[in-house]
Design a protein around this motif. Structure first.
Motif, PDB file in Angstrom:
ATOM      1  N   ALA A   1       0.824  -1.209   0.000  1.00 34.55           N
ATOM      2  CA  ALA A   1       0.000   0.000   0.000  1.00 34.55           C
ATOM      3  C   ALA A   1       0.859   1.260   0.000  1.00 34.55           C
ATOM      4  N   GLU A   2       0.261   2.322  -0.519  1.00 38.76           N
ATOM      5  CA  GLU A   2       0.863   3.647  -0.364  1.00 38.76           C
ATOM      6  C   GLU A   2       0.682   3.994   1.111  1.00 38.76           C
ATOM      7  N   ILE A   3       1.736   4.431   1.752  1.00 36.17           N
ATOM      8  CA  ILE A   3       1.644   4.759   3.171  1.00 36.17           C
ATOM      9  C   ILE A   3       1.127   6.185   3.296  1.00 36.17           C
ATOM     10  N   PRO A   4      -0.093   6.324   3.846  1.00 37.78           N
ATOM     11  CA  PRO A   4      -0.632   7.676   3.999  1.00 37.78           C
ATOM     12  C   PRO A   4       0.123   8.438   5.090  1.00 37.78           C
ATOM     13  N   GLU A   5       0.172   9.729   4.943  1.00 38.22           N
ATOM     14  CA  GLU A   5       0.796  10.582   5.963  1.00 38.22           C
ATOM     15  C   GLU A   5      -0.066  10.519   7.226  1.00 38.22           C
ATOM     16  N   PRO A   6       0.529  10.165   8.364  1.00 38.44           N
ATOM     17  CA  PRO A   6      -0.264  10.078   9.595  1.00 38.44           C
ATOM     18  C   PRO A   6      -0.827  11.437   9.990  1.00 38.44           C
ATOM     19  N   ARG A   7      -1.997  11.406  10.601  1.00 44.65           N
ATOM     20  CA  ARG A   7      -2.610  12.631  11.107  1.00 44.65           C
ATOM     21  C   ARG A   7      -1.796  13.142  12.287  1.00 44.65           C
ATOM     22  N   PRO A   8      -1.870  14.452  12.572  1.00 46.24           N
ATOM     23  CA  PRO A   8      -1.127  14.983  13.723  1.00 46.24           C
ATOM     24  C   PRO A   8      -1.480  14.197  14.997  1.00 46.24           C
ATOM     25  N   GLY A   9      -0.485  13.898  15.787  1.00 45.24           N
ATOM     26  CA  GLY A   9      -0.693  13.166  17.033  1.00 45.24           C
ATOM     27  C   GLY A   9      -0.759  11.659  16.863  1.00 45.24           C
ATOM     28  N   GLU A  10      -0.863  11.184  15.622  1.00 44.27           N
ATOM     29  CA  GLU A  10      -1.008   9.759  15.384  1.00 44.27           C
ATOM     30  C   GLU A  10       0.347   9.045  15.373  1.00 44.27           C
TER      31      GLU A  10
END
Length: 128
Positions: free
Chosen positions: A73-82
């Motif tokens: 999978a394409e690794i999505p950019e984690p949300r802030p704090g994640e």
């Protein structure tokens, strides 16, 4: 990968595959081996291989594309704090194990820095 006795085959295989993602051996969009191939290659039960693949799909390391199969999978950019939450379990395991072995926090940090540098060197070699 050499399986170590006394450790969960599932955990060992999961770690080895994640390491392959991080090191760049497996790249986004690349076909991922089938459950059968994993079972044969690592000489493990197909159910264990299936659990590993399902776990990686659930964690979004892999995705199933109809007509194509399972791919990295394409690794999505984690949300802030994640970011911290993503590693919380692994950090806890590392700290517990380090304390069990009576290591000093500086020794643990040094070991992490050495491993980090080793992975960066591996990534650099693969980019050439």
């Amino acid at each position: 990968m050499n399986l170590r006795p006394g450790e969960s085959i599932f955990d060992q295989l999961l770690f080895a595959i994640k390491r392959s993602f991080i090191s760049g051996e497996l790249r986004p969009g690349q076909a991922f081996p089938s459950v059968r191939t994993l079972a044969v290659e690592f000489k493990i039960h197909p159910n264990t291989a299936h659990k590993v693949v399902q776990h990686l799909i659930q964690e979004r390391w892999l995705e199933v594309r109809p007509g194509i199969g399972t791919v990295v999978a394409e690794i999505p950019e984690p949300r802030p704090g994640e970011r911290k939450r993503l590693l919380q379990h692994e950090i806890e395991q590392l700290v517990v194990e380090a304390k069990r072995m009576d290591l000093d926090v500086r020794e643990v940090v040094r070991a992490i820095e050495e491993q980090w540098a080793l992975l960066e060197k591996t990534e650099e070699v693969k980019r050439r």
